[in-house]
Design an enzyme around this catalytic site. Sequence first.
Site, PDB file in Angstrom:
ATOM      1  N   GLU A   1      -2.971  -9.341   4.664  1.00 52.78           N
ATOM      2  CA  GLU A   1      -2.647  -9.607   3.060  1.00 52.78           C
ATOM      3  C   GLU A   1      -2.743 -11.191   2.790  1.00 52.78           C
ATOM      4  OE1 GLU A   1       1.592  -8.616   0.418  1.00 52.78           O
ATOM      5  OE2 GLU A   1       1.480  -8.920   2.640  1.00 52.78           O
TER       6      GLU A   1
ATOM      7  N   LYS B   1      -1.043  -3.874  -5.399  1.00 55.20           N
ATOM      8  CA  LYS B   1       0.282  -3.401  -4.360  1.00 55.20           C
ATOM      9  C   LYS B   1       1.108  -3.119  -5.314  1.00 55.20           C
ATOM     10  CE  LYS B   1       3.521  -5.695  -1.239  1.00 55.20           C
ATOM     11  NZ  LYS B   1       3.820  -7.076  -0.734  1.00 55.20           N
TER      12      LYS B   1
ATOM     13  N   CYS C   1       1.305  -4.068   2.776  1.00 51.60           N
ATOM     14  CA  CYS C   1       2.572  -4.495   3.513  1.00 51.60           C
ATOM     15  C   CYS C   1       3.839  -3.679   3.152  1.00 51.60           C
ATOM     16  CB  CYS C   1       2.882  -5.930   3.063  1.00 51.60           C
ATOM     17  SG  CYS C   1       3.954  -6.939   3.987  1.00 51.60           S
TER      18      CYS C   1
END
Length: 258
Positions: A40, A106, A140
């Site tokens: 990331e 995300k 994540c």
Amino acid sequence: MKTALIQTSLIWENPTENRSHLAQKITGFMEDVDLIVLPEMFSTGFTMNPKAVAETMNGETVAWLQHLAKAKNCAITGSLVIEEKGKFYNRLVFVFPNGDIQHYDKRHLFTLAGEDKVYSAGKQKLIVEYKGFRICPLICYDLRFPVFSRNVEDYDVLLYVANWPKIRTNAWDILLKARAVENMSYAIGVNRIGTDNNKHEYIGHSQAVDFFGNYILEPQETDSVFIIDLDKEKLLETRKKLAFLDDKDNFQLETRNT
């Protein structure tokens, strides 16, 4: 599908140095692979200062990824800070060997770090079709939310890129196994190592898990490139034999407004 997981430290808010560092890693292994996975925010570290480092989809880092993908004749993926129409995104880009790009923003922004205050959340999952595999790439904090990652698209691989800190490594290990088992898919997690400018420590634990929760690659803590091979036929054979996904509950996810 032969996949290279790149686990390394990142230079804080310095895309030029990170590109150079990662290029050495990528050109340093001679084995042919189908896919390279970076962590990331691989070009900056997990920064809450997007104005200082944001690029566009026509910027240097995306062009660098396209060049690498073509040179290595493989796909490459990871997330970086992208500015688009006045908003900032923690955006995963999946670059195909011919330079074509698909992307995922995300969805679950890490409120504990204030990510939701400076970045805009994505709304859509992405399913990438590549080399006969259907890949669901996530980022994540998404790992903590099983409803969003639920396998209703018949994907074969869950792919997480991360800056997941050492203090919560146990959760990372547990959740990657859980996502693989509950979705009857492979799960790959690629994390960074080192310490960032906020004094957060990372020990990696990049890994790959099969659909039974068994390790293909056990959690790793060294600065290295780890190469794994995923078997689509074995996955399909197991799904046909056990058919656990056929018994899943029926419901529809409503995406909240952000």
